[in-house]
Motif scaffolding. Structure first.
Motif, mmCIF file in Angstrom:
data_model
loop_
_atom_site.group_PDB
_atom_site.id
_atom_site.type_symbol
_atom_site.label_atom_id
_atom_site.label_comp_id
_atom_site.label_asym_id
_atom_site.label_seq_id
_atom_site.Cartn_x
_atom_site.Cartn_y
_atom_site.Cartn_z
ATOM 1 N N LEU A 145 46.853 36.569 48.107
ATOM 2 C CA LEU A 145 45.976 37.915 49.688
ATOM 3 C C LEU A 145 45.168 38.947 48.212
ATOM 4 O O LEU A 145 44.672 39.734 48.731
ATOM 5 N N PRO A 146 46.126 39.215 47.425
ATOM 6 C CA PRO A 146 44.946 41.191 46.756
ATOM 7 C C PRO A 146 44.446 40.244 45.573
ATOM 8 O O PRO A 146 43.184 41.358 45.949
ATOM 9 N N PHE A 147 44.352 38.823 45.199
ATOM 10 C CA PHE A 147 43.207 38.613 44.509
ATOM 11 C C PHE A 147 42.058 38.515 45.236
ATOM 12 O O PHE A 147 41.387 39.032 44.958
ATOM 13 N N PHE A 148 42.356 37.884 45.934
ATOM 14 C CA PHE A 148 41.304 37.501 47.299
ATOM 15 C C PHE A 148 40.533 38.929 47.982
ATOM 16 O O PHE A 148 39.708 39.250 48.130
ATOM 17 N N LEU A 149 42.093 40.064 47.936
ATOM 18 C CA LEU A 149 40.993 41.371 48.637
ATOM 19 C C LEU A 149 40.289 41.544 48.299
ATOM 20 O O LEU A 149 39.219 43.184 48.212
ATOM 21 N N THR A 150 40.703 42.105 46.587
ATOM 22 C CA THR A 150 40.111 42.418 45.194
ATOM 23 C C THR A 150 38.540 41.563 45.587
ATOM 24 O O THR A 150 37.452 42.740 45.053
ATOM 25 N N ILE A 151 37.952 40.049 45.104
ATOM 26 C CA ILE A 151 37.055 39.576 44.894
ATOM 27 C C ILE A 151 36.275 40.577 46.912
ATOM 28 O O ILE A 151 34.951 40.641 46.196
ATOM 29 N N PHE A 152 36.756 40.055 47.971
ATOM 30 C CA PHE A 152 36.072 40.961 48.833
ATOM 31 C C PHE A 152 35.540 42.266 49.289
ATOM 32 O O PHE A 152 34.126 42.508 48.854
ATOM 33 N N PHE A 153 36.488 42.994 48.633
ATOM 34 C CA PHE A 153 35.681 44.079 48.531
ATOM 35 C C PHE A 153 35.449 44.226 47.374
ATOM 36 O O PHE A 153 34.188 45.656 47.583
ATOM 37 N N ASN A 176 23.997 36.222 35.514
ATOM 38 C CA ASN A 176 25.057 37.309 34.970
ATOM 39 C C ASN A 176 26.875 36.788 35.079
ATOM 40 O O ASN A 176 27.766 36.369 35.075
ATOM 41 N N PHE A 177 26.753 37.695 36.296
ATOM 42 C CA PHE A 177 27.558 38.493 37.148
ATOM 43 C C PHE A 177 28.146 37.126 37.553
ATOM 44 O O PHE A 177 28.662 37.261 37.897
ATOM 45 N N THR A 178 27.146 36.907 38.752
ATOM 46 C CA THR A 178 27.720 35.833 39.529
ATOM 47 C C THR A 178 28.473 34.605 38.608
ATOM 48 O O THR A 178 29.155 33.602 38.956
ATOM 49 N N GLY A 179 28.525 33.518 37.995
ATOM 50 C CA GLY A 179 28.620 32.783 36.719
ATOM 51 C C GLY A 179 29.639 33.609 36.272
ATOM 52 O O GLY A 179 29.975 32.638 36.317
ATOM 53 N N ALA A 180 29.849 34.484 35.746
ATOM 54 C CA ALA A 180 30.741 35.281 35.781
ATOM 55 C C ALA A 180 31.368 35.206 36.716
ATOM 56 O O ALA A 180 33.337 33.984 36.864
ATOM 57 N N MET A 181 31.688 35.804 37.677
ATOM 58 C CA MET A 181 32.575 35.870 38.982
ATOM 59 C C MET A 181 32.672 34.422 38.872
ATOM 60 O O MET A 181 34.126 33.102 39.555
ATOM 61 N N ALA A 182 31.938 33.007 38.968
ATOM 62 C CA ALA A 182 32.210 31.545 38.946
ATOM 63 C C ALA A 182 33.255 30.912 38.403
ATOM 64 O O ALA A 182 33.704 30.003 38.659
ATOM 65 N N VAL A 183 33.192 31.662 37.180
ATOM 66 C CA VAL A 183 33.667 30.817 35.915
ATOM 67 C C VAL A 183 35.501 31.409 36.430
ATOM 68 O O VAL A 183 36.284 30.639 36.249
ATOM 69 N N LEU A 184 35.393 32.697 36.747
ATOM 70 C CA LEU A 184 36.784 32.952 37.109
ATOM 71 C C LEU A 184 37.412 32.316 38.346
ATOM 72 O O LEU A 184 38.345 31.511 38.274
ATOM 73 N N ILE A 185 36.813 32.189 38.855
ATOM 74 C CA ILE A 185 37.181 30.925 40.587
ATOM 75 C C ILE A 185 37.563 30.087 39.366
ATOM 76 O O ILE A 185 38.556 29.168 40.025
ATOM 77 N N PHE A 186 36.324 29.227 38.832
ATOM 78 C CA PHE A 186 36.588 27.824 38.242
ATOM 79 C C PHE A 186 38.069 27.496 37.692
ATOM 80 O O PHE A 186 38.721 26.856 37.695
ATOM 81 N N ILE A 187 38.380 28.901 36.756
ATOM 82 C CA ILE A 187 39.712 29.120 36.080
ATOM 83 C C ILE A 187 40.838 28.688 36.907
ATOM 84 O O ILE A 187 41.928 28.093 36.424
ATOM 85 N N THR A 188 40.483 29.851 38.378
ATOM 86 C CA THR A 188 42.113 30.380 39.011
ATOM 87 C C THR A 188 42.278 29.330 39.975
ATOM 88 O O THR A 188 43.592 28.891 39.677
ATOM 89 N N LYS A 204 31.331 23.008 41.890
ATOM 90 C CA LYS A 204 32.213 23.635 43.145
ATOM 91 C C LYS A 204 31.541 25.033 42.004
ATOM 92 O O LYS A 204 31.079 25.821 43.469
ATOM 93 N N ALA A 205 32.898 25.638 41.638
ATOM 94 C CA ALA A 205 31.960 26.840 41.485
ATOM 95 C C ALA A 205 30.245 27.310 40.507
ATOM 96 O O ALA A 205 30.385 28.815 41.104
ATOM 97 N N ALA A 206 29.792 26.262 40.389
ATOM 98 C CA ALA A 206 28.429 26.307 40.381
ATOM 99 C C ALA A 206 27.166 26.831 41.376
ATOM 100 O O ALA A 206 26.521 27.642 41.175
ATOM 101 N N ALA A 207 28.268 26.236 42.550
ATOM 102 C CA ALA A 207 27.404 26.924 43.790
ATOM 103 C C ALA A 207 27.488 28.244 44.074
ATOM 104 O O ALA A 207 26.973 28.690 44.616
ATOM 105 N N LEU A 208 28.524 28.364 44.001
ATOM 106 C CA LEU A 208 29.425 29.872 43.971
ATOM 107 C C LEU A 208 28.298 30.581 43.445
ATOM 108 O O LEU A 208 28.397 31.741 43.769
#
Length: 280
Positions: free
Chosen positions: A120-128, A150-162, A204-208
């Protein structure tokens, strides 16, 4: 009416007579090392910060991220105060309502009650964080970091790794990757399915990345295009004629700011939940 006229004149001040409409749009949606909080003030951000040959100088969008993080720290510090086991302010009630909504309607249905406490803390951080960035970008003079690929790509890489790391930790590396493919399928069919499933992990991550970048950029281009009509008609007063449409689109963009933060968090939770509970 005076306040509306003030907004129009502020927006019109962002338009320079020497700019064409295309140049105006490109200038306001692209990243740079200059920030114009108001049209007649330019803040030059530091350059030349190199680490290991990589330029890490803060850009305008990095500044927006720092502002969003600072804003969230202040808001939660103020809203986190409690009295008689309840939020002590209306801000606290509003933040708590959003936290409960993300927990009950986004994270828990996808991850299950047992894993929700951990994630939950991880997803709350993403949302806010995304919500703060999206709302900041609607303030005249501020820019949209979520409209930077570049920012959305970095976030997608983070979610892919997660979701891959979470799946491997929960199920074991071997069971996780073998669990991606259906059992009992003839091997000639598996030749087709295996590459598709492996590509699915990446797409899936690329679509994000693409959907957030495209949605935020499109909304800002639409708003800036309406403002840029000043260039086309060569007078600031024409903005008053387009004011109702501009305000309507602006209100839609406020809704989009919440919607995009919600969708990115929902899809991220869905992908992590799929990796954790492959049997479903």
């Amino acid at each position: 009416m005076k306040k509306l006229l003030a907004v129009v004149m502020l927006l019109s001040g962002m338009v320079h007579a020497e700019e064409g409409l295309g140049e105006f749009l490109t200038h306001h949606i692209s990243n740079s090392h200059e920030w114009h909080p108001i049209p007649w003030i330019t803040v030059h951000l530091p350059t030349g910060w190199m680490i290991g040959g990589i330029d890490v100088s803060p850009s305008q969008h990095v500044l927006m991220m720092l502002l969003a993080a600072a804003l969230l720290i202040i808001l939660f510090a103020l809203g986190g105060r409690r009295k008689n086991n309840a939020p002590a302010s209306k801000l606290g009630h509003a933040l708590e309502a959003m936290v409960i909504y993300v927990r009950d309607e986004v994270v828990e249905p996808n991850l299950g009650k047992k894993d929700t406490a951990l994630w939950l803390p991880f997803f709350l951080t993403i949302f806010f964080f995304f919500l703060a960035l999206n709302l900041i970008s609607l303030v005249p003079g501020f820019s949209a970091a979520t409209g930077n690929v570049n920012f959305t790509g970095a976030m997608a890489v983070l979610i892919f790794i997660t979701y891959n790391v979470a799946g491997m930790i929960k199920n074991g590396p071997v069971h996780y990757f073998t669990g991606l493919f259906p059992s009992g399928v003839p091997w000639p069919i598996m030749i087709i399915i295996v590459p598709i499933e492996l590509m699915g992990l990446i797409t899936k991550a690329a679509a994000l990345c693409i959907r957030l970048f495209a949605n935020m950029t499109a909304g800002h281009i639409l708003l800036l295009s309406l403002t840029g009509l000043i260039i086309v008609f060569k007078t600031a007063w024409v903005a008053i004629g387009f004011l109702p449409m501009t305000l309507f689109i602006y209100m839609i963009e406020v809704l989009v700011a919440f919607l995009q933060a919600y969708i990115f968090t929902l899809l991220s939770a869905l992908f992590v939940g799929m990796a954790l509970h492959q049997e479903h």
